[in-house]
Enzyme design. Structure first.
Site, PDB file in Angstrom:
ATOM      1  CG  ASN A  56      -2.043   0.196   1.344  1.00 46.66           C
ATOM      2  OD1 ASN A  56      -2.648   0.759  -0.015  1.00 46.66           O
ATOM      3  ND2 ASN A  56      -3.026  -0.698   1.937  1.00 46.66           N
ATOM      4  CG  ASP A 111      -5.589   1.434   2.897  1.00 44.35           C
ATOM      5  OD1 ASP A 111      -5.315   1.307   1.751  1.00 44.35           O
ATOM      6  OD2 ASP A 111      -6.223   0.995   3.636  1.00 44.35           O
TER       7      ASP A 111
END
Length: 293
Positions: free
Chosen positions: A145, A198
């Site tokens: 990510n 994230d």
């Protein structure tokens, strides 16, 4: 200024927002909803293209269209979002792996990582794709990510979400080599806060913005790793940030509602929506994938 709803879309797993400066439109995906969204903030126009499988990430393509990461591999999409050509297979076991986060580098290559869906074996990787094919840049991951580049393109940021870590590499835009891996930031989970890094983006001052999944907020880090600011999001699970709008002075944030509890969705009914807020420091225009590189 707080984040507010820009598009009440209720995506299952909204991800990978990308701003097209030329078209003044925002594109983002719904991974589990198998869809590519196009949103034009000035007019409010919103269109959805259904996909045949999970679509994890997109990048703008030179001359129009996109490069996209699916469970099956990397594909070219036409300007309408329809699949054209498969560029590379996902080399992992596709029963437990799909492409996840990705971004185009300063030279026009595409960096995209995978997710080890059981999250128990560290079988995910970060890959680089160019005309030479697919090459591994990092391995032993659970969920690749947070790919983003410094303004000069010589620093690559990358996170492994379930391990609460963000890494920094020296990046060579001429060759696509990533070296000198160092720890940029490590979040400390607690019983009440499982916020983990994230999707991300970098602003014009070189600061790294990350969405904290299950953390209900986004963070801004200085290039030296100092935490500068936090902003609450009206969703427990923000997924990725990007800069768009006039002068790239609007921060957009995607979010998720798939798999969330009824109690959480009751507290955050707009989970899955697209949120936004104005920012003082603008972002950087997205690079475009160049198949000739």
């Amino acid at each position: 200024m707080p984040l507010t709803v820009a598009l009440d879309v209720r995506a299952q797993l909204g991800e990978c927002p990308v701003w097209d400066v030329d078209g003044q439109a925002l594109f983002f995906v719904d991974i589990t909803g198998r869809a590519l969204h196009r949103f034009h903030p000035a007019s409010g126009a919103h269109a959805v293209v259904t996909m045949p499988e999970e679509i994890g990430c997109i990048g703008l393509r030179k001359g129009g269209g996109f490069i996209a990461g699916f469970r099956s591999g990397l594909w070219l999409l036409d300007p309408e979002g329809r699949r054209e050509t498969r560029l590379a297979d996902n080399p992992e076991d596709q029963r437990a792996s799909r492409f996840n986060d990705g971004r185009v580098d300063p030279a026009g290559r595409f960096l995209a990582g995978t997710i080890d869906e059981p999250k128990d074996g560290g079988r995910a990787h970060l890959y680089r794709y160019d005309r030479r094919g697919l090459a591994e840049l990092a391995g032993g991951l659970l969920t690749s990510n947070g790919v983003a580049f410094s303004p000069d393109g010589r620093t690559l940021y990358h996170s492994d979400t379930p391990t609460f870590t963000i890494w920094r590499y020296a990046y060579d835009p001429a060759t696509g080599a990533a070296t000198d891996k160092t720890l940029f930031a490590r979040l400390q989970p607690s019983e009440t806060d499982r916020g983990r890094p994230d999707g991300a983006a970098v602003d014009a001052q070189g600061c790294y913005w990350t969405a904290l999944f299950e953390g209900g907020r986004i963070q801004r880090y200085a290039p030296d790793g100092r935490l500068l600011a936090e902003h609450p999001v009206p969703a427990r699970c923000p997924t990725m940030v990007c800069f768009g709008g006039a002068g790239l002075r609007t921060l957009y944030v995607t979010s998720a509602r798939h798999g969330r509890s009824e109690a959480e969705l009751g507290a955050f009914p707009q989970s899955g929506s697209l949120f936004s807020m104005p920012v003082d420091v603008p972002g950087l225009p997205e690079n475009r994938f160049d198949p000739s590189v």
